[in-house]
Design an enzyme around this catalytic site. Structure first.
Site, short mmCIF file in Angstrom:
data_model
loop_
_atom_site.label_atom_id
_atom_site.label_comp_id
_atom_site.label_asym_id
_atom_site.label_seq_id
_atom_site.Cartn_x
_atom_site.Cartn_y
_atom_site.Cartn_z
N GLY A 19 0.79 -1.27 -0.02
CA GLY A 19 -0.09 0.07 -0.06
C GLY A 19 0.65 1.09 0.11
O GLY A 19 0.69 2.33 -0.71
N ALA A 20 1.89 1.30 0.84
CA ALA A 20 2.81 2.56 1.06
C ALA A 20 3.45 2.89 -0.15
O ALA A 20 3.47 3.82 -0.84
CB ALA A 20 3.54 2.48 2.16
N GLY A 21 4.15 1.63 -0.77
CA GLY A 21 4.80 1.79 -2.07
C GLY A 21 4.07 2.10 -3.16
O GLY A 21 4.47 3.25 -4.11
N PHE A 121 -14.51 -0.22 15.40
CA PHE A 121 -13.30 -0.96 15.29
C PHE A 121 -12.64 -0.64 16.85
O PHE A 121 -13.02 0.32 17.31
CB PHE A 121 -12.28 -0.40 14.24
CG PHE A 121 -12.02 -1.85 13.51
CD1 PHE A 121 -12.74 -2.47 12.31
CD2 PHE A 121 -10.66 -2.47 13.45
CE1 PHE A 121 -12.38 -3.34 11.69
CE2 PHE A 121 -10.31 -3.48 12.69
CZ PHE A 121 -11.07 -3.88 11.78
N ASP A 223 12.96 -6.43 5.21
CA ASP A 223 14.23 -6.25 4.35
C ASP A 223 14.69 -4.78 4.51
O ASP A 223 15.90 -4.42 4.55
CB ASP A 223 14.09 -6.44 3.07
CG ASP A 223 13.64 -7.97 2.88
OD1 ASP A 223 13.99 -8.88 3.77
OD2 ASP A 223 12.98 -8.53 1.73
N GLN A 242 2.65 -5.61 18.09
CA GLN A 242 1.28 -6.01 18.47
C GLN A 242 0.98 -7.39 18.15
O GLN A 242 1.31 -8.00 16.96
CB GLN A 242 0.44 -5.21 17.51
CG GLN A 242 -1.09 -5.21 17.69
CD GLN A 242 -1.78 -4.17 17.20
OE1 GLN A 242 -2.17 -4.32 15.97
NE2 GLN A 242 -1.92 -3.08 17.88
N HIS A 244 -2.09 -9.53 17.48
CA HIS A 244 -3.53 -9.50 17.22
C HIS A 244 -4.22 -10.50 17.93
O HIS A 244 -3.88 -11.46 17.95
CB HIS A 244 -3.65 -9.76 15.67
CG HIS A 244 -5.10 -9.23 15.30
ND1 HIS A 244 -6.33 -9.82 15.25
CD2 HIS A 244 -5.52 -8.34 14.41
CE1 HIS A 244 -7.28 -9.45 14.98
NE2 HIS A 244 -6.81 -8.24 14.35
N LEU A 254 -4.95 -14.70 10.12
CA LEU A 254 -5.77 -13.72 10.61
C LEU A 254 -7.35 -13.74 10.42
O LEU A 254 -7.88 -13.90 9.45
CB LEU A 254 -5.34 -12.09 10.11
CG LEU A 254 -5.79 -11.16 10.32
CD1 LEU A 254 -5.70 -10.65 11.97
CD2 LEU A 254 -5.33 -9.83 9.64
N GLU A 257 -10.59 -7.95 12.96
CA GLU A 257 -11.01 -7.22 14.25
C GLU A 257 -12.51 -6.84 13.74
O GLU A 257 -13.46 -6.51 14.57
CB GLU A 257 -10.31 -6.14 14.55
CG GLU A 257 -10.79 -5.56 15.82
CD GLU A 257 -9.77 -4.51 16.33
OE1 GLU A 257 -10.18 -3.29 16.63
OE2 GLU A 257 -8.35 -4.72 16.41
N ARG A 288 -6.12 -3.59 20.85
CA ARG A 288 -5.78 -4.73 20.78
C ARG A 288 -4.82 -5.43 21.84
O ARG A 288 -4.75 -6.60 22.03
CB ARG A 288 -4.98 -5.02 19.25
CG ARG A 288 -5.79 -4.65 18.03
CD ARG A 288 -5.27 -4.86 16.95
NE ARG A 288 -6.22 -4.90 15.81
CZ ARG A 288 -5.77 -4.85 14.50
NH1 ARG A 288 -4.43 -4.61 14.21
NH2 ARG A 288 -6.84 -4.57 13.72
N HIS A 355 1.32 -9.68 14.85
CA HIS A 355 0.61 -9.12 13.80
C HIS A 355 1.35 -7.78 13.25
O HIS A 355 1.42 -7.70 12.03
CB HIS A 355 -0.66 -8.73 14.37
CG HIS A 355 -1.56 -8.19 13.42
ND1 HIS A 355 -1.98 -9.03 12.16
CD2 HIS A 355 -2.34 -7.05 13.36
CE1 HIS A 355 -2.74 -8.30 11.57
NE2 HIS A 355 -2.82 -6.94 11.98
N GLU A 389 4.75 0.12 7.35
CA GLU A 389 4.94 -0.62 8.71
C GLU A 389 6.66 -0.60 8.82
O GLU A 389 6.98 -0.44 9.90
CB GLU A 389 4.64 -1.79 8.44
CG GLU A 389 4.71 -2.88 9.78
CD GLU A 389 3.98 -4.05 9.74
OE1 GLU A 389 4.16 -4.74 10.56
OE2 GLU A 389 3.22 -4.38 8.73
N ARG A 400 -0.80 0.26 18.05
CA ARG A 400 -1.34 0.40 16.97
C ARG A 400 -2.88 0.26 17.12
O ARG A 400 -3.43 -0.88 17.38
CB ARG A 400 -1.04 0.07 15.66
CG ARG A 400 -1.81 0.50 14.47
CD ARG A 400 -1.34 -0.09 13.06
NE ARG A 400 -1.34 -1.51 13.02
CZ ARG A 400 -2.32 -2.30 12.51
NH1 ARG A 400 -3.64 -1.52 12.44
NH2 ARG A 400 -2.32 -3.71 12.40
#
Length: 597
Positions: A19-21, A121, A223, A242, A244, A254, A257, A288, A355, A389, A400
């Site tokens: 997602g970030a990349g 949540f 990495d 964290q 989960h 997973l 939640e 969590r 998690h 992350e 988180r």
């Protein structure tokens, strides 16, 4: 292997296609910059695909909400270790980033009036902690999957160049400390390349595979964090991991939640809804770390379920089957595949599972990597950015909140991209010359693997590390176990430094890839264990048995001595600290108080 290194030049190089990349790449490519994305797997198989429950934003589509309430919840969730300037930035940007995603074509679930569907949540509350609020924007229980596909398609439109099934190996820095790109291996051929860039963005995700039981994919080997540590960048707050609450017992897969957001209830062997004892207000929707510790306490006190009394149940049998199949279809499938349970009729066996990594590469809210310097504790490393992350902004602090991870990816992926674009557009520059020793570290590591005789086994060393982390730095932490853990993990580090691979071939040599991944994992494991042993308090996900709950130290938290970020340096295996930023950008500081739900 050949020592020849081919150099390729780009305006920007992004390592990681989650997602970030992908969000950073959109920003750069749409600005007309020549952008490369290096990824070990096809982008839509990055680990963001596993995110189920949603992305947090105070849209207020179902009930009143406000970014300031979201900020308060995030600071509280972080146990006040989060930097309040970065947290305000993230919560204020949330609505904009989610609506952008909607415009990219992401298929969010909808309310009856056509707005984005939102579910409650854990830890997300209305009116500064009053009651649970619907803040998580969801696409059934496959939100991360939908997000990745939407952003990948946007990148294809923007002509981002992807290098799929490549592994980045080391950062390239010059004598002044500026980052000039990375070395990387093409898995198909085993050849080594240098990606020479003006801006380098790490979005490599977490390192949950340092633990034996994890919800993380096998590719989550830290990495970027390992590369940063080897290049002299300190790692921030690595003691905070964290767990989960709801991983499938025995499998670790997973269970979102979002199941509890839709009305799921945790029950012990007596079928009792035990969370009322630990969080009378939020109950099953407490944060969590609180829920995980409650579950472990139930198990430790003999109220666990199953023949070995080593898990608890997650019950949704009281919900309308139509709701489950509409809002949680993937969970129904996971229950059947990994637990042998039809959740429409039976309760799901769950146990806390590693998690998420709260710590990482230190950054500011612009996505720039920062390190302590002579003038300030946050001096910018030129040419280097991180998001998601692998980065530590720090918006999550010691713990988180659920669905803040996907928000983190969007907000800081975009922010890192925007900052890089501004820098490259405002001050156009040519590529700096690579230093003479640019490839030495990478070639030395590969040469050692190719020539090692009588060394340790990669699989066995990795297993030793994972079991040691699980035993010595788990949900609850004990002084003697942490001290033993430090020595144990340093011994394992010596084994990792002499791992041997039997297969010396070049083409798709997965044995070499796994050995190189272990080099990164062990950096994370050492940083975690050393940082955890040194922090003599309980805060968020880091809970020590020798930090008692007293009026001066509520929940074992010691603000007088430990309201600070830890910084672990690989060189010398040493720790340093820096202060937490308690000053938001535009609102009053959210004052310290006891964290309770």
């Amino acid at each position: 292997m050949s020592a020849k290194v081919t150099v390729r030049k780009f305006d920007a190089v992004i390592v990681g296609a989650g997602g970030a990349g992908l969000r950073a790449a959109i920003q750069l490519s749409e600005a007309g910059l020549k952008t490369a994305v290096i990824t070990k797997v096809f982008p839509t198989r990055s680990h963001t695909v596993a995110a189920q429950g949603g992305v947090a934003a105070s849209l207020g589509n179902s009930e009143e909400d406000h970014w300031h309430w979201h900020m308060y919840d995030t600071v509280k969730g972080s146990d006040w270790l989060g930097d309040q300037d970065a947290i305000e930035f993230m919560c204020r940007k949330a609505n904009e980033c989610v609506i952008e995603l909607e415009h990219y074509g992401m298929p969010f679930d909808r309310t009856d009036n056509g707005r984005i569907y939102q579910r409650p949540f854990g830890g997300h509350m209305s009116n500064f902690g009053e009651k649970p609020v619907r803040r998580s924007c969801a696409a059934a229980d496959r939100t991360g999957h939908a997000m990745l596909h939407a952003m990948y398609q946007r990148n294809i439109k923007a002509n981002t160049q992807f290098f799929v099934e490549w592994m980045a190996l080391d950062l390239i820095r010059d004598a002044e400390g500026e980052v000039l790109g990375v070395t990387a291996m093409e898995m198909e051929t085993g050849e080594i390349y240098a990606f020479h860039s003006k801006a380098t963005i790490f979005a490599t995700g977490g390192a949950g595979r340092i633990y034996y039981s994890s919800t993380n994919a096998f590719i989550n080997t830290g990495d970027g964090v390992g590369m940063a540590a080897r290049a002299g960048i300190p790692l921030e707050d690595m003691e905070f991991w964290q767990f989960h609450p709801t991983g499938v017992a025995g499998a670790g897969v997973l269970i979102t939640e979002g199941v509890r957001g839709e009305g799921g209830i945790l029950r012990n062997a007596n079928k009792e809804r035990f969370m009322e004892r630990y969080a009378p207000n939020a109950k099953d929707l407490a944060s969590r770390d609180v829920v995980s510790r409650a579950m472990v306490t139930e198990i430790n006190e003999g109220r666990g379920c199953g023949p070995n009394k080593d898990f608890v149940y997650l019950d949704i049998t009281h919900l309308d089957p139509a709701t489950i199949m509409k809002r949680l279809p993937g969970i129904h499938e996971i229950g059947i595949q990994f637990a042998g349970v039809d959740c429409l009729k039976e309760m799901l066996p769950v146990v806390p599972t590693c998690h998420y990594q709260m710590g990482g590469i230190p950054t500011n809210y612009h996505g720039q990597v920062v390190v302590p310097g002579k003038r300030t504790q946050n001096e910018i490393v030129p040419g280097f950015f991180a998001a998601g992350e692998c980065a530590c902004a720090s918006v999550h602090g010691a713990n988180r909140l659920g669905t803040n991870s996907l928000l983190d990816l969007l907000v800081f992926g975009k922010s890192a991209g925007e900052t890089a674009v501004d820098e490259l557009k405002k001050s156009p520059k040519s590529h700096k010359e690579l230093p003479a020793d640019a490839f030495d570290r990478t070639l030395a590591r590969l040469d050692r693997l190719n020539t090692q005789k009588g060394g340790s086994n990669v699989h066995e060393s990795r297993l030793d590390m994972q079991r040691s982390m699980q035993k010595h730095a788990g949900v609850f932490r004990f002084d003697n176990l942490l001290k033993e853990g430090v020595q144990k993990i340093l011994d394992i580090q010596k084994d990792v430094q002499q791992t041997e691979i039997k297969d010396k071939s070049k083409v798709f040599n997965t044995a070499r890839i796994e050995a190189l991944e272990l080099d990164n994992l062990i950096e994370v494991a050492v940083a975690t264990m050393v940082s955890a042993e040194a922090r003599k308090e309980s805060r968020g996900a880091h809970v020590r048995d020798d930090a008692p709950d007293t009026p001066e130290r509520p929940n074992g938290r010691d603000d007088a001595n430990w309201l600070k970020h830890s910084l672990w340096y690989k060189e010398g295996n040493r720790l340093d600290y820096k202060s937490v930023n308690l000053r938001p950008l535009s609102v009053d500081t959210i004052a310290l108080k006891t964290r309770a739900y």
